[in-house]
Design an enzyme around this catalytic site. Structure first.
Site, PDB file in Angstrom:
ATOM      1  N   ASP A 182       1.024  -1.025   0.204  1.00  0.00           N
ATOM      2  CA  ASP A 182      -0.110   0.330  -0.232  1.00  0.00           C
ATOM      3  C   ASP A 182       1.375   1.403  -0.109  1.00  0.00           C
ATOM      4  O   ASP A 182       2.214   1.284   0.422  1.00  0.00           O
ATOM      5  CB  ASP A 182      -1.263   0.170   1.250  1.00  0.00           C
ATOM      6  CG  ASP A 182      -2.188  -0.825   0.790  1.00  0.00           C
ATOM      7  OD1 ASP A 182      -2.823  -1.004  -0.272  1.00  0.00           O
ATOM      8  OD2 ASP A 182      -3.237  -1.277   2.051  1.00  0.00           O
ATOM      9  N   ARG A 183       0.298   2.066  -0.300  1.00  0.00           N
ATOM     10  CA  ARG A 183       1.032   3.653  -0.479  1.00  0.00           C
ATOM     11  C   ARG A 183       2.097   3.973  -1.461  1.00  0.00           C
ATOM     12  O   ARG A 183       1.753   4.664  -2.151  1.00  0.00           O
ATOM     13  CB  ARG A 183       1.351   4.324   0.649  1.00  0.00           C
ATOM     14  CG  ARG A 183       0.047   4.547   1.899  1.00  0.00           C
ATOM     15  CD  ARG A 183       0.353   5.272   2.616  1.00  0.00           C
ATOM     16  NE  ARG A 183      -0.597   5.346   4.927  1.00  0.00           N
ATOM     17  CZ  ARG A 183      -0.799   5.298   4.186  1.00  0.00           C
ATOM     18  NH1 ARG A 183      -1.670   6.247   3.466  1.00  0.00           N
ATOM     19  NH2 ARG A 183      -1.909   5.712   5.481  1.00  0.00           N
ATOM     20  N   ARG A 188      -7.214   5.793  14.965  1.00  0.00           N
ATOM     21  CA  ARG A 188      -7.472   5.169  14.469  1.00  0.00           C
ATOM     22  C   ARG A 188      -8.717   4.630  13.936  1.00  0.00           C
ATOM     23  O   ARG A 188      -9.540   4.019  12.877  1.00  0.00           O
ATOM     24  CB  ARG A 188      -6.574   4.074  14.220  1.00  0.00           C
ATOM     25  CG  ARG A 188      -5.170   3.895  13.790  1.00  0.00           C
ATOM     26  CD  ARG A 188      -4.253   3.372  14.047  1.00  0.00           C
ATOM     27  NE  ARG A 188      -2.800   3.706  14.507  1.00  0.00           N
ATOM     28  CZ  ARG A 188      -1.492   3.965  13.681  1.00  0.00           C
ATOM     29  NH1 ARG A 188      -2.277   3.813  12.041  1.00  0.00           N
ATOM     30  NH2 ARG A 188      -0.722   4.456  13.676  1.00  0.00           N
TER      31      ARG A 188
END
Length: 628
Positions: free
Chosen positions: A207-208, A364
């Site tokens: 991811d990212r 979160r």
């Protein structure tokens, strides 16, 4: 007389000359230190902006997971749900796994890296060089590699036990997030994995970044080469729903157009087989996120991690996807009533805090925030020396909390922007004293001056923040109006900062950011509507809606778009809107939706592209608000 001589005019001149010579250098030093301090302040508040928005996005991701749970509870017929839960579909572990990759031919024209099993170090080095040059490993080899990696991971316990010696120190790496150059730099500085150079990668491989698939390929290759000396822990981003939002799913489908879906399907299964924790010499516990006051290593070791699953439905509930442990939001945990899910979620998502106690991780939206007392209790209970975790961005690549008993290691340099941070890894011998090695991948930052790097980071952070401000324009306008009873368009700086925090809840230094976000009058008051001016060139209502729902709709659209064509049919649009509007609590009228579906400009085959879908969502949202 001699003593008085120093007070004569001539003497005074001599005594002052050294002062005049030192004065310019002192001023220069003060000016330099001041400028350095100002730059550091700007850099740190820019990184704070990035981090605050990242956590806010994760909260929204949890809400999106709630949406998928809502879909199951409200949109699946009971008979279908029962059939789904009781049917025994072929899993990726059956012979179909072998058949799939054996059916794929590698054409003679393919010039990329090749794999043959069992692997050897020479082939691994050749693959490493090929991936470094951005060559793509053929889907046939990828699927075969996944098959072999799954076989090894299935034999791993939930908690891996590792022993180190003075001749066999272990290297511990944190989040990589698709940054291949960081992984290659670590191998260059620290040496390739081997039987005498063991490694542990502590989750969030994907991811990212742009090269998550390449990182997984490299990690799985070395896992097969050294199954007893190369270790992997699962992170919260080894998760199918998270991957849909943060880029990994899109990366795989883009790189492997013909076989991307089956690769992702098998990766879901492999992620569920990743170990959850590692113990070094039975003294150092390593997990991705953290712990809670309910963390029980004995229970964690007994969890059947691959068999705990939920079912969510793709493509308007016609296609089922098996979702492994830790892939679901806290609401799903409560719905299932499973303590096993809670244990795993805490391991993957928790963060340390300074104050005592253990509370819900509000930043979160899932996991816990655990205090030094929680750490002490766990270490004492299992006779441990320290806890090593990752999961959080750190400016220097590592951080020590709870009197040095909790260590955070973060290995993705330039995480938010090039030049934003260093990465780090840990070397540890039997003394169990962590040795930190820092690094930073440099491409263009080494050619920039420090103030130029800070300016680039600052501009990127402010742009991201301004977009988020615009997303909440209506709520912010209402909050500002409470402090402006006379409708002057002006309020005090304190009132403006209070309103900003009450709506955005980012815990940012709004007074420091004031000059970058809003127009200030000479009397000290602010023109609060000026924080929206930067978007004036675009249709405001549409932009606000697109910004607000863009991420969620992308994920939903990817689930719905089974063939990844980027197109949906009118019927799919109607079904999707009904489900989503029901979840939002919007009372949709069938006639209004049908008229909207008919008014959309479809292509010649009768389908609508993603951008049209988002615009349609905006129109329906406005129609429903007017009806209300």
């Amino acid at each position: 007389m001699t003593a008085n001589h120093c007070f004569s005019g001539k003497g005074r001149t001599r005594n002052k000359e050294p002062v005049r010579k030192e004065l310019p250098s002192v001023l220069i030093q003060r000016w330099y230190r001041c400028k350095r301090a100002q730059l550091e302040i700007r850099r740190r508040y820019s990184l704070t902006i990035f981090e605050s928005i990242e956590y806010a996005d994760e909260q929204e991701q949890t809400q999106l997971s709630n949406f998928f749970t809502f879909m199951m509870e409200h949109c699946v017929h009971r008979g279908e749900a029962a059939h789904t839960s009781n049917s025994s579909h072929d899993s990726p572990g059956t012979d179909s796994y072998v058949i799939e990759y054996e059916k794929i031919d590698v054409p003679d024209s393919y010039r990329g890296p090749r794999l043959s099993f069992p692997l050897d170090i020479a082939r691994a080095k050749a693959l490493l060089n090929a991936l470094k040059d951005r060559q793509l490993l053929h889907a046939r080899y990828v699927l075969q590699l996944l098959h072999e990696a799954r076989r090894v991971l299935k034999e791993k316990p939930n908690i891996t036990h590792v022993s180190v010696s003075y001749f066999k120190e272990i290297t511990i790496c944190g989040d990589l997030h698709g940054n291949l150059d960081d992984l290659l730099l670590v191998f260059h500085k620290n040496g390739l994995p081997s039987e005498t150079n063991p490694y542990l990668f502590n989750g969030d491989f994907v991811d990212r970044g742009e090269n998550s698939m390449e990182i997984l390929i490299i990690l799985f290759v070395f896992l097969l080469l050294y199954p007893n000396d190369f270790h992997l822990n699962r992170g919260n981003h080894e998760d199918y729903i998270i991957n849909m939002k943060y880029g990994f799913s899109k990366e795989v489908l883009k790189k492997y157009k013909d076989h991307g879906k089956i690769i992702l399907y098998h990766l879901q299964d492999i992620f569920s087989w990743l170990p959850l924790a590692t113990l070094v010499n039975n003294k150092v516990l390593i997990v991705h996120g953290g712990i809670s006051d309910n963390t029980d290593l004995d229970s964690l070791n007994l969890i059947e991690r691959s068999k705990k699953s939920l079912v969510i439905f793709n493509h308007c509930l016609d296609r089922e996807v098996s979702v492994g442990v830790g892939r679901n939001c806290l609401a799903a945990v409560k719905r299932r009533g499973s303590s096993d899910f809670k244990i795993v979620l805490d391991i993957l998502w928790s963060d340390p805090q300074k104050k005592h106690g253990c509370t819900l991780n509000q930043r979160r939206g899932v996991g816990c925030c655990f205090g030094p007392d929680t750490t002490d209790q766990l270490l004492k209970r299992y006779n441990l020396k320290m806890l090593i975790r990752s999961h959080e961005f750190k400016l220097d690549g590592y951080d020590l909390t709870h009197d040095g008993k909790v260590i955070t290691i973060f290995s993705a340099s330039n995480y938010y922007q090039e030049g934003s941070n260093r990465g780090a890894y840990i070397r540890m011998n039997p003394d169990l004293v962590p040795h930190f090695i820092q690094y930073q991948v440099c491409t263009c930052t080494d050619k920039q001056k420090n103030w130029e790097r800070v300016k680039t980071i600052e501009q990127s952070a402010l742009q991201t923040l301004k977009e988020r401000i615009f997303v909440h324009k209506h709520k912010l306008t209402d909050a500002f109006a409470k402090y402006d009873s006379s409708s002057t368009g002006r309020i005090s700086v304190n009132d403006w900062a209070t309103a900003m925090e009450s709506v955005l809840q980012l815990q940012l230094p709004w007074r420091t950011l004031k000059s970058q976000l809003v127009k200030t009058y000479p009397d000290g008051n602010v023109d609060y509507m000026s924080c929206f001016y930067y978007m004036n060139t675009v249709q405001p209502a549409l932009v606000e809606t697109l910004c607000k729902y863009r991420s969620d709709l992308k994920v939903i659209f990817n689930f719905m778009d089974e063939d990844q064509s980027g197109l949906i049919s009118p019927d799919e649009f109607r079904k999707t809107w009904k489900i989503f509007s029901s979840y939002l609590g919007i009372h949709s009228h069938d006639e209004a939706i049908d008229k909207l579906a008919q008014s959309i400009d479809y292509n010649k085959d009768g389908y609508i592209d993603f951008n049209e879908f988002l615009e349609a969502f905006h129109v329906v949202h406005n129609l429903e608000n007017k009806a209300a």
